[in-house]
Write a protein that holds these residues in place. Structure first.
Motif, short mmCIF file in Angstrom:
data_model
loop_
_atom_site.label_atom_id
_atom_site.label_comp_id
_atom_site.label_asym_id
_atom_site.label_seq_id
_atom_site.Cartn_x
_atom_site.Cartn_y
_atom_site.Cartn_z
N GLU A 1 0.82 -1.21 0.00
CA GLU A 1 0.00 0.00 0.00
C GLU A 1 0.86 1.27 0.00
O GLU A 1 0.39 2.32 -0.38
N SER B 1 2.53 4.86 -3.47
CA SER B 1 2.60 6.29 -3.14
C SER B 1 4.00 6.83 -3.40
O SER B 1 4.15 7.96 -3.87
N ASP C 1 -6.36 -0.62 3.69
CA ASP C 1 -6.95 0.45 2.88
C ASP C 1 -6.92 1.79 3.61
O ASP C 1 -6.71 2.83 2.97
N SER D 1 -3.42 3.06 3.31
CA SER D 1 -3.23 3.56 1.95
C SER D 1 -3.85 4.95 1.77
O SER D 1 -3.25 5.84 1.16
N SER E 1 -1.84 8.30 0.83
CA SER E 1 -2.24 9.02 -0.38
C SER E 1 -2.56 10.48 -0.09
O SER E 1 -2.33 11.35 -0.93
#
Length: 172
Positions: A65, A69, A152, A155, A159
């Motif tokens: 994850e 990025s 998630d 992540s 992000s």
């Protein structure tokens, strides 16, 4: 053939492999030194091997994850008119990896606290050291499950920290 895209792809592959190998190596060494000083993979302790595999899998899931990025920052630096300096790329990458490492620690600690609360009188570390495969499988499955649930959110956090260029609000 687009050489810029090809170069970017090779940079992303190299970054992913190098960062992953380094982080997994360091994590395994920390795991071995902090929790299991007297146990190695060469011994016949299948429980430790299962547990170590779970930790490595958890870290790998979190890295999967974070790496996109980092590669997004490299893409931005190569495609935007406002160039991002390599120093900034390294700073952002270090921040992202630190956040990932921090969440790995939080997830691992929470699994052990959860098991300590649920199984009064059972010492999971000791069980794993004594080659209790059942304890290792349960702890590892819980660790991987919590990592899959949290990945998630990690992540999304990472992000949100990517320095995307400002866009004009053309709807006003």
């Amino acid at each position: 053939m687009q050489t810029k895209l090809l170069t970017l792809a090779f940079i992303e592959i190299a970054l992913a492999i190098i960062i992953s190998v380094i982080i997994l190596f360091i994590s395994f060494k920390i795991l071995q030194r902090v929790f299991f000083k007297d146990i190695s993979l060469r011994e016949d302790n299948m429980a430790f091997s299962i547990f170590a595999a779970g930790i490595i899998l958890s870290i790998g899931i979190i890295l999967s994850e974070i790496i996109p990025s980092i590669t997004n920052i490299v893409r931005l630096s190569m495609t935007q008119e406002h160039k991002i300096l390599w120093v900034e790329i390294i700073q952002y990458s270090t921040l992202y990896l630190f956040i990932g490492f921090l969440f790995s620690l939080v997830i691992n600690t929470s699994v052990f606290l959860l098991f300590s609360a649920l199984t009064k009188g059972v010492n999971e570390f000791k069980d794993i050291q004594q080659n209790n495969i059942a304890s290792a499988i349960i702890v590892t499955a819980t660790l991987v499950s919590i990592t899959l649930i949290a990945k998630d959110s990690i992540s999304l956090l990472i992000s949100a920290l990517i320095p995307y260029p400002e866009t004009a609000n053309f709807m006003l």
